[in-house]
Design a protein around this motif. Sequence first.
Motif, PDB file in Angstrom:
ATOM      1  N   ALA A  15       0.808  -1.220   0.000  1.00 35.29           N
ATOM      2  CA  ALA A  15       0.000   0.000   0.000  1.00 35.29           C
ATOM      3  C   ALA A  15       0.842   1.272   0.000  1.00 35.29           C
ATOM      4  CB  ALA A  15      -0.925   0.007   1.220  1.00 35.29           C
ATOM      5  N   LEU A  16       2.038   1.216   0.574  1.00 39.54           N
ATOM      6  CA  LEU A  16       2.820   2.437   0.779  1.00 39.54           C
ATOM      7  C   LEU A  16       3.073   3.264  -0.487  1.00 39.54           C
ATOM      8  CD1 LEU A  16       5.388   1.324   3.496  1.00 39.54           C
ATOM      9  CD2 LEU A  16       3.551   3.018   3.728  1.00 39.54           C
ATOM     10  N   PRO A  17       3.347   2.661  -1.649  1.00 38.22           N
ATOM     11  CA  PRO A  17       3.569   3.491  -2.835  1.00 38.22           C
ATOM     12  C   PRO A  17       2.360   4.341  -3.228  1.00 38.22           C
ATOM     13  CG  PRO A  17       4.418   1.266  -3.191  1.00 38.22           C
ATOM     14  CD  PRO A  17       3.623   1.236  -1.927  1.00 38.22           C
ATOM     15  N   HIS A  18       1.193   3.981  -2.714  1.00 37.82           N
ATOM     16  CA  HIS A  18      -0.040   4.695  -3.066  1.00 37.82           C
ATOM     17  C   HIS A  18      -0.511   5.638  -1.962  1.00 37.82           C
ATOM     18  CE1 HIS A  18      -0.259   1.861  -6.371  1.00 37.82           C
ATOM     19  NE2 HIS A  18      -0.128   0.875  -5.503  1.00 37.82           N
ATOM     20  N   MET A  19       0.299   5.780  -0.895  1.00 37.21           N
ATOM     21  CA  MET A  19      -0.116   6.583   0.255  1.00 37.21           C
ATOM     22  C   MET A  19       0.573   7.939   0.250  1.00 37.21           C
ATOM     23  SD  MET A  19      -0.398   3.825   3.378  1.00 37.21           S
ATOM     24  CE  MET A  19      -1.445   4.952   4.336  1.00 37.21           C
ATOM     25  N   PRO A  20      -0.190   9.019   0.368  1.00 39.79           N
ATOM     26  CA  PRO A  20       0.398  10.358   0.426  1.00 39.79           C
ATOM     27  C   PRO A  20       0.832  10.709   1.841  1.00 39.79           C
ATOM     28  CG  PRO A  20      -1.978  10.525   0.526  1.00 39.79           C
ATOM     29  CD  PRO A  20      -1.658   9.056   0.385  1.00 39.79           C
ATOM     30  N   PRO A  21       1.587  11.795   2.009  1.00 34.87           N
ATOM     31  CA  PRO A  21       1.863  12.293   3.362  1.00 34.87           C
ATOM     32  C   PRO A  21       0.544  12.530   4.109  1.00 34.87           C
ATOM     33  CG  PRO A  21       3.216  13.438   1.759  1.00 34.87           C
ATOM     34  CD  PRO A  21       2.237  12.614   0.973  1.00 34.87           C
ATOM     35  N   GLY A  22       0.540  12.245   5.394  1.00 33.03           N
ATOM     36  CA  GLY A  22      -0.696  12.320   6.168  1.00 33.03           C
ATOM     37  C   GLY A  22      -1.445  11.005   6.194  1.00 33.03           C
ATOM     38  N   GLY A  23      -0.893   9.981   5.529  1.00 29.37           N
ATOM     39  CA  GLY A  23      -1.535   8.671   5.516  1.00 29.37           C
ATOM     40  C   GLY A  23      -1.552   8.027   6.892  1.00 29.37           C
ATOM     41  N   ARG A  24      -2.477   7.106   7.056  1.00 35.88           N
ATOM     42  CA  ARG A  24      -2.652   6.424   8.339  1.00 35.88           C
ATOM     43  C   ARG A  24      -2.649   4.906   8.122  1.00 35.88           C
ATOM     44  NH1 ARG A  24      -1.801  10.967   9.881  1.00 35.88           N
ATOM     45  NH2 ARG A  24      -3.178  12.271  11.138  1.00 35.88           N
ATOM     46  N   VAL A  25      -1.847   4.201   8.885  1.00 39.65           N
ATOM     47  CA  VAL A  25      -1.856   2.742   8.907  1.00 39.65           C
ATOM     48  C   VAL A  25      -2.300   2.306  10.294  1.00 39.65           C
ATOM     49  CG1 VAL A  25      -0.513   0.632   8.596  1.00 39.65           C
ATOM     50  CG2 VAL A  25       0.031   2.674   7.232  1.00 39.65           C
ATOM     51  N   ILE A  26      -3.278   1.416  10.331  1.00 33.88           N
ATOM     52  CA  ILE A  26      -3.847   0.954  11.606  1.00 33.88           C
ATOM     53  C   ILE A  26      -3.867  -0.563  11.601  1.00 33.88           C
ATOM     54  CG2 ILE A  26      -5.857   0.993  13.131  1.00 33.88           C
ATOM     55  CD1 ILE A  26      -6.684   3.609  11.539  1.00 33.88           C
ATOM     56  N   THR A  27      -3.179  -1.174  12.544  1.00 31.51           N
ATOM     57  CA  THR A  27      -3.212  -2.625  12.671  1.00 31.51           C
ATOM     58  C   THR A  27      -4.163  -3.013  13.802  1.00 31.51           C
ATOM     59  OG1 THR A  27      -1.321  -2.667  14.184  1.00 31.51           O
ATOM     60  CG2 THR A  27      -0.843  -2.857  11.829  1.00 31.51           C
ATOM     61  N   ILE A  28      -4.778  -4.163  13.647  1.00 32.75           N
ATOM     62  CA  ILE A  28      -5.640  -4.703  14.703  1.00 32.75           C
ATOM     63  C   ILE A  28      -4.913  -5.880  15.335  1.00 32.75           C
ATOM     64  CG2 ILE A  28      -7.890  -5.614  15.322  1.00 32.75           C
ATOM     65  CD1 ILE A  28      -7.919  -2.728  14.211  1.00 32.75           C
ATOM     66  N   GLY A  29      -4.373  -5.633  16.519  1.00 34.74           N
ATOM     67  CA  GLY A  29      -3.654  -6.661  17.247  1.00 34.74           C
ATOM     68  C   GLY A  29      -4.574  -7.344  18.243  1.00 34.74           C
ATOM     69  N   SER A  30      -4.092  -7.522  19.461  1.00 33.00           N
ATOM     70  CA  SER A  30      -4.887  -8.177  20.503  1.00 33.00           C
ATOM     71  C   SER A  30      -4.258  -7.907  21.859  1.00 33.00           C
ATOM     72  CB  SER A  30      -4.938  -9.691  20.264  1.00 33.00           C
ATOM     73  OG  SER A  30      -5.464 -10.367  21.397  1.00 33.00           O
ATOM     74  N   ASN A  31      -5.107  -7.869  22.883  1.00 29.53           N
ATOM     75  CA  ASN A  31      -4.563  -7.699  24.233  1.00 29.53           C
ATOM     76  C   ASN A  31      -3.761  -8.922  24.677  1.00 29.53           C
ATOM     77  OD1 ASN A  31      -6.703  -9.491  24.772  1.00 29.53           O
ATOM     78  ND2 ASN A  31      -7.229  -8.502  26.701  1.00 29.53           N
ATOM     79  N   THR A  32      -3.833 -10.017  23.915  1.00 30.12           N
ATOM     80  CA  THR A  32      -2.999 -11.171  24.250  1.00 30.12           C
ATOM     81  C   THR A  32      -1.514 -10.864  24.083  1.00 30.12           C
ATOM     82  OG1 THR A  32      -3.168 -12.076  22.002  1.00 30.12           O
ATOM     83  CG2 THR A  32      -4.778 -12.836  23.635  1.00 30.12           C
ATOM     84  N   ALA A  33      -1.202  -9.774  23.376  1.00 37.78           N
ATOM     85  CA  ALA A  33       0.203  -9.366  23.256  1.00 37.78           C
ATOM     86  C   ALA A  33       0.775  -8.943  24.601  1.00 37.78           C
ATOM     87  CB  ALA A  33       0.332  -8.216  22.256  1.00 37.78           C
ATOM     88  N   VAL A  34      -0.101  -8.535  25.520  1.00 36.83           N
ATOM     89  CA  VAL A  34       0.353  -8.109  26.845  1.00 36.83           C
ATOM     90  C   VAL A  34      -0.228  -8.964  27.966  1.00 36.83           C
ATOM     91  CG1 VAL A  34       0.776  -5.730  26.182  1.00 36.83           C
ATOM     92  CG2 VAL A  34      -1.495  -6.363  26.980  1.00 36.83           C
ATOM     93  N   ARG A  35      -1.235  -9.778  27.644  1.00 33.82           N
ATOM     94  CA  ARG A  35      -1.839 -10.634  28.659  1.00 33.82           C
ATOM     95  C   ARG A  35      -2.303 -11.924  28.000  1.00 33.82           C
ATOM     96  NH1 ARG A  35      -6.291 -12.820  30.816  1.00 33.82           N
ATOM     97  NH2 ARG A  35      -6.629 -12.723  33.080  1.00 33.82           N
ATOM     98  N   SER A  36      -1.514 -12.951  28.080  1.00 31.55           N
ATOM     99  CA  SER A  36      -1.877 -14.232  27.478  1.00 31.55           C
ATOM    100  C   SER A  36      -2.178 -15.218  28.590  1.00 31.55           C
ATOM    101  CB  SER A  36      -0.742 -14.750  26.591  1.00 31.55           C
ATOM    102  OG  SER A  36      -1.083 -15.974  25.991  1.00 31.55           O
ATOM    103  N   GLY A  37      -3.378 -15.117  29.145  1.00 32.68           N
ATOM    104  CA  GLY A  37      -3.710 -15.929  30.306  1.00 32.68           C
ATOM    105  C   GLY A  37      -4.551 -17.150  30.006  1.00 32.68           C
ATOM    106  N   HIS A  38      -4.827 -17.412  28.731  1.00 35.21           N
ATOM    107  CA  HIS A  38      -5.702 -18.520  28.363  1.00 35.21           C
ATOM    108  C   HIS A  38      -4.872 -19.687  27.857  1.00 35.21           C
ATOM    109  CE1 HIS A  38      -8.696 -20.882  26.157  1.00 35.21           C
ATOM    110  NE2 HIS A  38      -9.610 -20.261  26.869  1.00 35.21           N
ATOM    111  N   PRO A  39      -5.071 -20.879  28.393  1.00 33.33           N
ATOM    112  CA  PRO A  39      -4.298 -22.028  27.909  1.00 33.33           C
ATOM    113  C   PRO A  39      -4.482 -22.225  26.401  1.00 33.33           C
ATOM    114  CG  PRO A  39      -5.484 -22.592  29.914  1.00 33.33           C
ATOM    115  CD  PRO A  39      -5.992 -21.240  29.478  1.00 33.33           C
ATOM    116  N   GLY A  40      -3.402 -22.528  25.741  1.00 33.40           N
ATOM    117  CA  GLY A  40      -3.479 -22.803  24.307  1.00 33.40           C
ATOM    118  C   GLY A  40      -3.389 -21.587  23.416  1.00 33.40           C
ATOM    119  N   SER A  41      -3.159 -20.396  24.009  1.00 34.82           N
ATOM    120  CA  SER A  41      -3.162 -19.169  23.213  1.00 34.82           C
ATOM    121  C   SER A  41      -1.766 -18.696  22.828  1.00 34.82           C
ATOM    122  CB  SER A  41      -3.877 -18.052  23.985  1.00 34.82           C
ATOM    123  OG  SER A  41      -3.156 -17.718  25.161  1.00 34.82           O
ATOM    124  N   SER A  42      -0.753 -19.547  23.001  1.00 31.98           N
ATOM    125  CA  SER A  42       0.626 -19.087  22.821  1.00 31.98           C
ATOM    126  C   SER A  42       0.904 -18.610  21.403  1.00 31.98           C
ATOM    127  CB  SER A  42       1.609 -20.194  23.205  1.00 31.98           C
ATOM    128  OG  SER A  42       1.436 -21.337  22.381  1.00 31.98           O
TER     129      SER A  42
END
Length: 242
Positions: free
Chosen positions: A125-152
């Motif tokens: 996407a970057l070649p098509h993005m002008p200055p002022g562009g926005r990139v937004i990723t959708i992560g997860s709170n498991t990146a900071v709290r992985s308390g569920h078995p099997g979620s590694s």
Amino acid sequence: MNTPKKTALVIGGSRGIGAAIALRLARDGANVALTYASAAAKAEQLAGAIEEHGVQALALKADSANAAELQAAVEQAAARFGRIDIVVLNAGILHIADIAEFGIETLDRMLDVNVRGVYLAIKAALPHMPPGGRVITIGSNTAVRSGHPGSSVYAMTKGAVAVMVKGLAVDLAPRGITINNIQPGPIETDMTADMIELVKDWIPLKRVGQPSEIAGLAAYLAGPESGYMTGASLTIDGGMSL
């Protein structure tokens, strides 16, 4: 002279959080291209709902594990709308299993979609993005709290996204493009339908989140008021990770 509408590309935008973000950005006045892996009917239905907001929509088939399909989808979106101002990386898969039972093929698939696909879609996407562009990723709170078995593995992929965002923020800053990461806790979607009753008691607010709440945060990150924020991971999980 009328100001041209902005264009948003939502990778993984046919349902759940992605669909809510696509609709919110359309409501805020952006043309929206969205990708889907298999839910063609849902994607086309969503495109129709997006156009009810007086903007244009484009539904594109692209498996986020397939680099060629991702590249083609980005090129089609850019060709249709002329540029890409906002990129939302929402495509992701979740598989829960103990390490002893976690198959290599499943591991590879999750890494391909949740990490490699995010990186490749941004790169395309970057070649098509002008200055002022926005990139937004959708992560997860498991990146900071992985308390569920099997979620590694899921936690590993989302932790990788959070670190990726920090590195890319430095790379993209000279171009005037920001990148930030949203880390939702449990959200009421079809992917989490089987676990809602189990997890809501772990959350201080005693409820799971709604896709519209994630969409509201995404709209802020896509807008002008977030221009001084980049490289951040914003956790929105009802206090679950406190």
